[in-house]
Enzyme design. Structure first.
Site, short mmCIF file in Angstrom:
data_model
loop_
_atom_site.label_atom_id
_atom_site.label_comp_id
_atom_site.label_asym_id
_atom_site.label_seq_id
_atom_site.Cartn_x
_atom_site.Cartn_y
_atom_site.Cartn_z
N GLY A 1 84.60 -7.22 117.44
CA GLY A 1 83.54 -6.83 118.37
C GLY A 1 84.11 -6.37 119.70
O GLY A 1 83.78 -5.28 120.20
N ASP B 1 89.72 -15.45 112.17
CA ASP B 1 89.16 -14.98 110.88
C ASP B 1 90.12 -14.08 110.11
O ASP B 1 89.94 -13.86 108.93
CB ASP B 1 87.86 -14.21 111.12
CG ASP B 1 86.83 -15.03 111.87
OD1 ASP B 1 86.87 -16.26 111.76
OD2 ASP B 1 85.99 -14.43 112.58
N ARG C 1 83.51 -38.87 94.61
CA ARG C 1 82.52 -37.93 95.13
C ARG C 1 82.98 -36.49 95.04
O ARG C 1 84.18 -36.23 94.88
CB ARG C 1 82.28 -38.19 96.62
CG ARG C 1 81.39 -39.32 96.90
CD ARG C 1 81.30 -39.54 98.40
NE ARG C 1 80.33 -40.59 98.69
CZ ARG C 1 80.37 -41.37 99.74
NH1 ARG C 1 81.33 -41.24 100.63
NH2 ARG C 1 79.45 -42.28 99.92
N ARG D 1 78.98 -34.90 99.33
CA ARG D 1 78.89 -34.87 100.80
C ARG D 1 79.40 -33.53 101.28
O ARG D 1 80.31 -32.95 100.67
CB ARG D 1 79.77 -35.96 101.44
CG ARG D 1 79.35 -37.36 101.17
CD ARG D 1 78.11 -37.74 101.98
NE ARG D 1 77.84 -39.16 101.87
CZ ARG D 1 77.16 -39.73 100.88
NH1 ARG D 1 76.68 -38.98 99.90
NH2 ARG D 1 76.95 -41.03 100.88
N LEU E 1 86.59 -27.01 115.57
CA LEU E 1 87.90 -27.69 115.53
C LEU E 1 88.98 -26.69 115.14
O LEU E 1 90.12 -26.79 115.57
CB LEU E 1 87.87 -28.78 114.46
CG LEU E 1 87.22 -30.10 114.80
CD1 LEU E 1 87.22 -31.01 113.59
CD2 LEU E 1 87.98 -30.75 115.94
O1 F6P Z 1 85.09 -15.07 114.95
C1 F6P Z 1 85.52 -16.35 115.18
C2 F6P Z 1 84.45 -17.35 114.83
O2 F6P Z 1 84.98 -18.65 115.04
C3 F6P Z 1 83.88 -17.22 113.42
O3 F6P Z 1 84.73 -17.75 112.43
C4 F6P Z 1 82.56 -17.94 113.57
O4 F6P Z 1 81.61 -17.48 112.64
C5 F6P Z 1 82.15 -17.57 114.98
O5 F6P Z 1 83.33 -17.20 115.67
C6 F6P Z 1 81.46 -18.69 115.72
O6 F6P Z 1 80.98 -18.20 116.93
P1 F6P Z 1 80.64 -19.12 118.18
O7 F6P Z 1 81.92 -19.54 118.81
O8 F6P Z 1 79.84 -18.26 119.06
O9 F6P Z 1 79.90 -20.33 117.66
#
Ligand code: F6P
Length: 362
Positions: free
Chosen positions: A119, A142, A177, A281, A288
């Site tokens: 982005g 990611d 589990r 679960r 984290l």
């Molecule tokens: O793009 C990094 C990321 O951690 C993704 O893996 C996740 O979907 C998103 O950002 C979470 O976004 P935010 O930090 O706004 O909760």
């Protein structure tokens, strides 16, 4: 030369290492370095007098191993779609990109280092089209940016997730589990695949391979027949069932333009409980995976990217982003580099997992 550095979008371990390497490499050339607080907010005057600040050797000391970013970041800082409160209280998205360009020139900057995920790098590419001398640095846990083999932050996230998955084994086995762990990754399954394989998951669900829950249940029951009374399922947050939809979370966040993924692990756990009759679960590893100190691999990649960004500026290679093409750090055109990089379903790592009996739900 007077250069500006900004970090945008979600943080990733290694951002500070980029800032340090870029700053030191620029200072060595006799350049001045500034940081813009919270993405473009500082440049746009949204952060008060400290919104733009000088980066010197002292300011970047001791930060290679720090998570987060000393510049701050936001994923609501798109200058092309800036959330602005209207007199009637509603929020409208306004284009402030010309303001960014004007401010950049007013402060007499010669180059911008934009450190971000897909982005933020798309925004940087748009600003480059408007004439801003930009060099991009890809960051994301990611690992979904096509132009680079690997982005920093990924290795750290995989290590955190692997450790968590590994820890689940003893408790899963003790209680017989099924544990379903949800990891990040947005629309790509890189983190799930790498941590799932390293953490010896029995099933790995990724967006690139739509799953059938019955197949995952079969895997759990097959293990049961073999006397393995527990199972570990690793689920990418973007995993989707065949013909089904992404699971997203409702979030009241002004100006957020991306849906927030999350919750698929609980759905999978519920369905597995129904289909197998086993106690299940779910847990969501969440942020984290982005927190804490970067691994040595991420630190080094980030340092290399930071120094390479300064070399790109020195060469006048604007409109590019630095990228890892094993074994070298190189440059690719920004606009092309930001394309989405899914896990190739025929990748050898997928094949390896399949050959070891890992179920992908297909
Ligand atoms: O793009 C990094 C990321 O951690 C993704 O893996 C996740 O979907 C998103 O950002 C979470 O976004 P935010 O930090 O706004 O909760």
């Amino acid at each position: 030369m007077r250069i500006l550095i900004q970090t945008g979008g979600g943080d990733a371990p290694g951002l500070n290492a980029v800032i340090r390497a870029a700053t030191l490499a620029a200072l060595r050339r006799g350049w001045e370095v500034y940081g813009s607080r919270n993405s473009y907010n500082g440049l746009l005057g949204e952060e008060g007098p400290e919104g733009l600040f000088r980066l010197d050797a002292n300011r970047v000391r001791g930060i290679t191993f720090l998570g987060g970013t000393i510049l701050g970041t936001t994923n609501r800082g798109n200058p092309f779609q800036w959330p602005s409160r209207q007199p009637d209280g509603s929020i409208a998205l306004v284009d402030r990109s010309d303001e960014v360009v004007r401010a950049f020139r007013r402060y007499r900057f010669d180059a911008l280092i934009a450190i971000g995920g897909d982005g933020s790098l798309r925004i940087a590419a748009e600003l480059a089209r408007k004439g801003l001398p930009v060099v991009g640095v890809p960051k994301t846990i990611d690992n979904d940016i096509a132009g680079t083999d690997v982005s920093f932050g990924f290795d750290t996230a995989v290590n955190v997730a692997t450790d968590a998955i590994q820890r689940l084994h003893s408790t899963a086995e003790a209680h017989e589990r099924v544990m379903v762990a949800e990891v990040m990754g947005r629309y790509a399954g890189w983190i799930a695949l790498h941590s799932g394989l390293a953490g010896t998951a029995d099933a790995i669900l990724i967006p690139e391979i739509p799953f059938r829950i019955e197949r995952v249940a079969d895997k759990v029951l097959e293990r049961e027949r073999q006397g393995r009374l527990f199972s570990i399922v690793v689920c990418a947050e973007g995993a989707v069932p065949e013909g089904g939809q992404l699971v997203t979370r409702e979030l009241e966040e002004t100006g957020r333009q991306e849906p927030l993924l999350g919750g698929v692990a609980e759905v999978v756990a519920r369905q597995l409980r129904e289909l197998t009759g086993k106690d299940t679960r779910s847990l969501v590893l969440g942020h984290l995976q982005r927190g804490g100190s970067p691994t040595a691999y991420d630190r080094n990649l980030a340092l290399r990217f930071g120094a390479a960004a300064v070399r790109a500026i020195a060469d006048g290679a604007f409109g590019t982003m630095v990228a890892l093409r094993h074994p070298q750090v190189t440059r690719v055109p920004l606009a092309e580099g930001v394309a989405h990089k899914p896990v190739p379903v025929d990748a050898d790592i997928v094949q390896t997992a399949r050959e070891m009996g890992v179920c992908f739900g297909d």
